[in-house]
Write a protein that holds these residues in place. Structure first.
Motif, PDB file in Angstrom:
ATOM      1  N   ARG A   5       6.760  10.109   4.792  1.00 27.28           N
ATOM      2  CA  ARG A   5       6.196   8.888   4.984  1.00 27.28           C
ATOM      3  C   ARG A   5       4.752   9.184   5.092  1.00 27.28           C
ATOM      4  O   ARG A   5       4.231  10.012   5.728  1.00 27.28           O
ATOM      5  N   ARG A  12       3.687  -1.237   3.817  1.00 23.30           N
ATOM      6  CA  ARG A  12       4.499  -0.946   4.976  1.00 23.30           C
ATOM      7  C   ARG A  12       4.056  -1.757   5.997  1.00 23.30           C
ATOM      8  O   ARG A  12       3.339  -2.733   6.217  1.00 23.30           O
ATOM      9  N   ALA A  63       4.563  -0.713  -6.707  1.00 19.41           N
ATOM     10  CA  ALA A  63       5.193   0.442  -5.631  1.00 19.41           C
ATOM     11  C   ALA A  63       6.292   1.093  -6.232  1.00 19.41           C
ATOM     12  O   ALA A  63       7.408   0.537  -6.542  1.00 19.41           O
ATOM     13  N   GLU A  67       8.623   4.148  -1.805  1.00 16.21           N
ATOM     14  CA  GLU A  67       7.611   2.979  -0.967  1.00 16.21           C
ATOM     15  C   GLU A  67       8.439   1.793  -0.576  1.00 16.21           C
ATOM     16  O   GLU A  67       8.352   1.205   0.310  1.00 16.21           O
TER      17      GLU A  67
END
Length: 624
Positions: A5, A12, A63, A67
């Motif tokens: 991550r 996010r 993305a 993600e």
């Protein structure tokens, strides 16, 4: 969450402390608001306090699948209204069918995710338009659709998320999750930040004097506004109260609310007014209740909400479609409490070095001067090894120092010691009778640990012939110790099997007639699976136990455990050396007491450290 991550990455969820949230959360009570400082993204697995808020962020254009998965998982840890932003990570069909409110899976840490292997030939042909990610972790608990918490011995968790390239606009495709399990998946730290344990209350069933006794039924609700219902914490709690007891407790309790009673449509906030009066608007179903039943309904609400609101609720008023149905003042609610006992603060009782029963009168703020109880147990004609005192403090039961005999005697009047009511035939003292315990109905309980014929026994009213109680879930385990709750519908058992002693909670079911009662302990569930060895227990209040035990390979610890098996960061208590027994009162403001090796009997008052009370003495108990 996963090892790959990226802090601060696109798509996010972001989280900020309550200070940064003051502009949004006006009721936070912040004294000032900073005008500089970053809002930064952090991993959902990061331990944090309950003031941290997470704001969901929609997926960015283009993305990649990893993600999308990360953003979806972090968005689940937010207070996203109706999970609208969270659903943007899902395909059109999944967005419509996903049910986040059904259940919650709690992992020891936030879930790890792993994607497809690049060298996997089976995936190579299709990975440019679909892919699969696996979520893994260690499952430690679940919360079901009734908001009921169930702790688990740590088990492996694995779940898959399937992603596809979906057309989102003319000539534009984006990765979206099209196969997703219902419910939420949260790491333990996020679960404790987002949810809180509350007790809702119902009336005990079974027995002539039980129907006015309230029993705590613990559930978990959102700390702030629930994303699905948009209800604040108090309203969520009343909603679960009206929905009825959890499945585990349902066989031994009932509600006075008529079937179908619910909050009036559109009610999302409940709070007492400036006179500390709480008004609860209900639908028309509530109007069928008589005045006496309505008063009992109000008591259920009053007990349920008294620890939730910032101001003490002094009065509950239930309202129907035509106006007020009934009201109940807080001062009048004590008649429904399960912890009704003697007048004044409970005394502490223990066995002195001569085997006599002594007591410490009331609260112990100053110097301690114990005195023998009145009657034969204080005179010490037969040395005793353990004692249990009825909640009205008029009688006590004691097991002889040999563990072979159980006696019951008055502790208010003089007299001769009567014949024992129970005798164990086991050859070894350690295999004989357990310390006795009284429930709030005045019944006495004890276990005979004789390997040739183990029994759990109940003496109705603390007298007469002992009745054997069935415990179908024992599965070969031996009862080492037992404690009955004040409401009489739950029993805490220390069970030994294969060299381990665990804490289990059972439901006490009463059937049959008063002349021929049928009593059993049903549906045993392990209450502290993280503790590999538990050595002492005591009920502390309406739905909480204090437990002495060790984790695998760890040192002894003393902590609070809820009746549903859940724990909190505030549950850990200051350390104390070599605790052999523990005692807590129904009144949680009274000090916690412990028998230790070396320091004797010690006490822990709220906000204080352990202090020695007596250098000599053992088997200390509060009434119960």
């Amino acid at each position: 969450m996963g090892t790959d991550r990226r802090p601060g990455g696109q798509g996010r969820a972001v989280r900020t402390t309550a200070l940064l949230g003051c502009a949004v959360v006006v009721l936070a009570g912040c004294g000032s608001m900073p005008v500089t400082g970053d809002v930064k993204a952090v991993d959902a697995s990061q331990p944090g306090d309950s003031q941290v808020q997470v704001y969901a962020v929609a997926p960015r254009d283009g993305a990649p699948p990893s993600e999308i998965v990360d953003g979806f998982l972090e968005s689940m840890t937010s207070d996203d209204p109706a999970f609208a932003t969270t659903r943007k990570y899902l395909s059109t069909d999944a967005r419509r069918t996903w049910q986040p409110g059904g259940s919650t899976t709690v992992l020891a840490q936030a879930p790890n995710r792993s994607g497809p292997l690049l060298h996997d030939e089976d995936n190579r042909a299709t990975r440019d338009r679909e892919t699969t990610y696996t979520l893994t972790g260690e499952k430690v608990a679940t919360v079901d659709a009734q908001s009921s918490y169930q702790p688990l011995a740590p088990t492996a968790y694995s779940q898959t998320l399937h992603l596809v390239l979906e057309q989102v606009a003319e000539g534009k495709k984006e990765w979206r999750i099209d196969v997703v399990p219902d419910g939420l998946v949260l790491g333990q730290s996020d679960f404790k930040r987002l949810y809180r344990s509350v007790n809702k209350y119902y009336y005990a069933t079974g027995g002539t004097n039980s129907r006015s006794t309230l029993v705590a039924d613990p559930v978990y609700v959102r700390n702030r506004t629930d994303p699905v219902t948009r209800m604040d914490t108090a309203t969520q709690t009343v909603r679960t109260l009206l929905a009825g007891p959890t499945n585990w407790l349902r066989p031994v309790v009932d509600s006075r609310f008529p079937t179908g009673t619910a909050l009036r449509k559109g009610v999302t906030a409940l709070a007492p007014d400036d006179q500390n009066v709480l008004r609860v608007p209900l639908n028309q179903k509530a109007e069928s209740a008589g005045r006496s039943a309505c008063r009992m309904m109000a008591a259920q609400v009053l007990f349920t909400l008294r620890d939730l609101t910032s101001a003490r609720v002094e009065r509950v008023e239930l309202e129907g479609g035509e106006g007020r149905l009934c009201a109940l003042n807080a001062d009048d609610a004590s008649e429904f409490s399960a912890d009704r006992g003697s007048e004044g603060a409970d005394s502490q009782y223990f066995i002195n070095e001569k085997g006599q029963v002594e007591r410490i009168l009331g609260a112990i703020d100053g110097p301690v001067t114990p005195e023998p109880v009145t009657g034969p147990l204080g005179a010490g004609t037969v040395p005793m090894g353990s004692v249990g005192v009825a909640r009205d403090e008029e009688r006590a039961a004691a097991v002889s120092s040999s563990g072979q005999y159980l006696y019951v005697s008055s502790v208010e009047t003089e007299g001769e010691l009567a014949d024992p009511l129970v005798t164990s035939n086991a050859k070894k003292a350690a295999d004989r009778l357990s310390p006795p315990s009284w429930d709030g109905r005045g019944d006495l309980w004890v276990a005979d640990r004789d390997p040739a014929g183990p029994r759990l026994l109940r003496l109705a009213g603390g007298k007469g012939e002992p009745q054997e109680v069935r415990v179908p879930g024992l599965d070969g385990a031996r009862i080492e110790e037992l404690r009955l709750s004040a409401d009489g519908v739950r029993i805490a058992l220390l069970l030994t099997k294969d060299g381990r002693t665990t804490l289990n909670i059972g439901r006490v079911e009463r059937r049959g007639s008063s002349v021929a009662p049928e009593i059993s302990v049903e549906d045993l569930r392990q209450a502290a699976p993280q503790l590999a060895d538990v050595s002492a227990i005591s009920w502390s209040g309406r739905s909480r136990l204090v437990v002495v035990g060790k984790e695998e390979g760890g040192v002894q610890q003393v902590r609070y455990v809820q009746a549903d098996g859940s724990t909190s960061a505030s549950g850990a208590l200051p350390g104390v050396n070599q605790v052999q027994s523990i005692a807590a009162a129904d009144d949680e403001q009274l000090p916690l007491m412990a028998e230790t090796v070396g320091d004797g009997i010690v006490k822990l008052s709220p906000g204080d450290n352990w202090q020695t009370v007596l250098k000599e003495g053992k088997a200390l108990v509060y009434p119960g």
